[in-house]
Design a protein around this motif. Sequence first.
Motif, PDB file in Angstrom:
ATOM      1  N   THR A  94      -2.062  11.595  -2.298  1.00 54.77           N
ATOM      2  CA  THR A  94      -1.270  10.819  -2.362  1.00 54.77           C
ATOM      3  C   THR A  94      -0.093  10.423  -1.294  1.00 54.77           C
ATOM      4  O   THR A  94       0.112   9.488  -0.534  1.00 54.77           O
ATOM      5  N   GLU A  95       0.497  11.720  -1.194  1.00 57.55           N
ATOM      6  CA  GLU A  95       1.402  12.046  -0.159  1.00 57.55           C
ATOM      7  C   GLU A  95       0.942  12.167   1.258  1.00 57.55           C
ATOM      8  O   GLU A  95       1.678  11.477   2.226  1.00 57.55           O
ATOM      9  N   ILE A  96      -0.310  12.411   1.633  1.00 56.91           N
ATOM     10  CA  ILE A  96      -0.729  12.506   2.732  1.00 56.91           C
ATOM     11  C   ILE A  96      -1.088  11.070   3.053  1.00 56.91           C
ATOM     12  O   ILE A  96      -0.966  10.513   4.391  1.00 56.91           O
ATOM     13  N   HIS A  97      -1.495  10.100   2.313  1.00 55.66           N
ATOM     14  CA  HIS A  97      -1.762   8.711   2.428  1.00 55.66           C
ATOM     15  C   HIS A  97      -0.552   8.114   2.866  1.00 55.66           C
ATOM     16  O   HIS A  97      -0.450   7.331   3.815  1.00 55.66           O
ATOM     17  N   ARG A  98       0.498   8.422   2.000  1.00 54.26           N
ATOM     18  CA  ARG A  98       1.718   7.702   2.002  1.00 54.26           C
ATOM     19  C   ARG A  98       2.403   8.031   3.515  1.00 54.26           C
ATOM     20  O   ARG A  98       2.911   7.131   4.288  1.00 54.26           O
ATOM     21  N   LEU A  99       2.357   9.252   3.861  1.00 50.80           N
ATOM     22  CA  LEU A  99       2.926   9.549   5.137  1.00 50.80           C
ATOM     23  C   LEU A  99       2.280   9.178   6.050  1.00 50.80           C
ATOM     24  O   LEU A  99       2.823   8.622   7.281  1.00 50.80           O
ATOM     25  N   ALA A 100       1.006   8.944   6.152  1.00 49.09           N
ATOM     26  CA  ALA A 100      -0.105   8.615   7.231  1.00 49.09           C
ATOM     27  C   ALA A 100       0.482   7.241   7.336  1.00 49.09           C
ATOM     28  O   ALA A 100       0.540   6.638   8.680  1.00 49.09           O
ATOM     29  N   GLN A 101       0.482   6.238   6.308  1.00 46.53           N
ATOM     30  CA  GLN A 101       0.648   5.034   6.645  1.00 46.53           C
ATOM     31  C   GLN A 101       2.262   4.724   6.933  1.00 46.53           C
ATOM     32  O   GLN A 101       2.357   3.881   8.064  1.00 46.53           O
ATOM     33  N   GLU A 102       3.044   5.773   6.629  1.00 44.67           N
ATOM     34  CA  GLU A 102       4.582   5.440   7.029  1.00 44.67           C
ATOM     35  C   GLU A 102       4.687   5.808   8.524  1.00 44.67           C
ATOM     36  O   GLU A 102       5.578   5.318   9.322  1.00 44.67           O
ATOM     37  N   LYS A 103       4.054   6.719   8.981  1.00 51.75           N
ATOM     38  CA  LYS A 103       4.254   7.144  10.312  1.00 51.75           C
ATOM     39  C   LYS A 103       3.269   6.426  11.229  1.00 51.75           C
ATOM     40  O   LYS A 103       2.952   6.770  12.561  1.00 51.75           O
ATOM     41  N   GLU A 104       2.202   5.644  10.785  1.00 55.65           N
ATOM     42  CA  GLU A 104       1.509   4.808  11.531  1.00 55.65           C
ATOM     43  C   GLU A 104       0.488   6.064  12.370  1.00 55.65           C
ATOM     44  O   GLU A 104       0.218   6.065  13.636  1.00 55.65           O
ATOM     45  N   ILE A 105      -0.208   7.039  11.463  1.00 58.67           N
ATOM     46  CA  ILE A 105      -0.939   7.852  12.004  1.00 58.67           C
ATOM     47  C   ILE A 105      -2.029   7.439  12.372  1.00 58.67           C
ATOM     48  O   ILE A 105      -2.834   6.404  11.560  1.00 58.67           O
ATOM     49  N   ASP A 106      -2.901   7.824  13.450  1.00 55.96           N
ATOM     50  CA  ASP A 106      -4.013   7.751  13.898  1.00 55.96           C
ATOM     51  C   ASP A 106      -5.091   8.473  13.429  1.00 55.96           C
ATOM     52  O   ASP A 106      -6.383   8.076  13.238  1.00 55.96           O
ATOM     53  N   LEU A 107      -4.904   9.516  13.293  1.00 58.66           N
ATOM     54  CA  LEU A 107      -5.983  10.711  12.767  1.00 58.66           C
ATOM     55  C   LEU A 107      -5.293  11.881  11.889  1.00 58.66           C
ATOM     56  O   LEU A 107      -3.896  12.264  12.241  1.00 58.66           O
ATOM     57  N   ILE A 108      -5.865  12.045  10.757  1.00 55.99           N
ATOM     58  CA  ILE A 108      -5.479  13.173   9.844  1.00 55.99           C
ATOM     59  C   ILE A 108      -6.386  14.316  10.052  1.00 55.99           C
ATOM     60  O   ILE A 108      -7.587  14.099  10.041  1.00 55.99           O
ATOM     61  N   ILE A 109      -5.958  15.522  10.391  1.00 51.22           N
ATOM     62  CA  ILE A 109      -6.579  16.772  10.243  1.00 51.22           C
ATOM     63  C   ILE A 109      -6.642  17.368   8.976  1.00 51.22           C
ATOM     64  O   ILE A 109      -5.326  17.781   8.754  1.00 51.22           O
ATOM     65  N   VAL A 110      -7.626  17.910   8.337  1.00 49.51           N
ATOM     66  CA  VAL A 110      -7.559  18.678   6.971  1.00 49.51           C
ATOM     67  C   VAL A 110      -8.634  19.741   7.281  1.00 49.51           C
ATOM     68  O   VAL A 110      -9.522  19.646   7.820  1.00 49.51           O
ATOM     69  N   GLY A 111      -8.371  20.907   6.533  1.00 48.08           N
ATOM     70  CA  GLY A 111      -9.287  22.138   6.239  1.00 48.08           C
ATOM     71  C   GLY A 111     -10.340  21.470   5.222  1.00 48.08           C
ATOM     72  O   GLY A 111      -9.863  21.020   4.255  1.00 48.08           O
TER      73      GLY A 111
END
Length: 148
Positions: A94-111
Amino acid sequence: MSLYGKILLALDLSAECDQLIDKARDIASANSAELYLLHVIEPLSFAYGGDVPMDLTTIQEQLDDHAHSRLQKYSERLDYPVAQQLVITGHTETEIHRLAQEKEIDLIIVGSHGRHGLALLLGSTANSVLHGANCDVLAVRVKDAEKE
């Protein structure tokens, strides 16, 4: 114009995070991207269903301090400018999605550990991030540090 202007690197602070650093730096550098580092701490009350007969504030603060310290070390190891280091308390996906939307992220990198069997059926953080994200998600296959 770069393909990815803003990249979010979500780290669980395990030994395997080192394997994500080079890849994140290379992608960020190739795109001249802003790079954000994130670690999400799940509240201790989540683990106990909210029914804890003691105050966990001090322990939660220690976890937060430890996470900030580790995130700073990963930031230094990156050898790439980091726009922001964030430690957030909440449900990881939930927090990853929220922050990605808030910061207008283009790519999320996770392991991704590439679990099999029961662990695969129960799902993974990488899988949950992928299915709820409004941007591209790169799940980097990491090898367990103990097996190397």
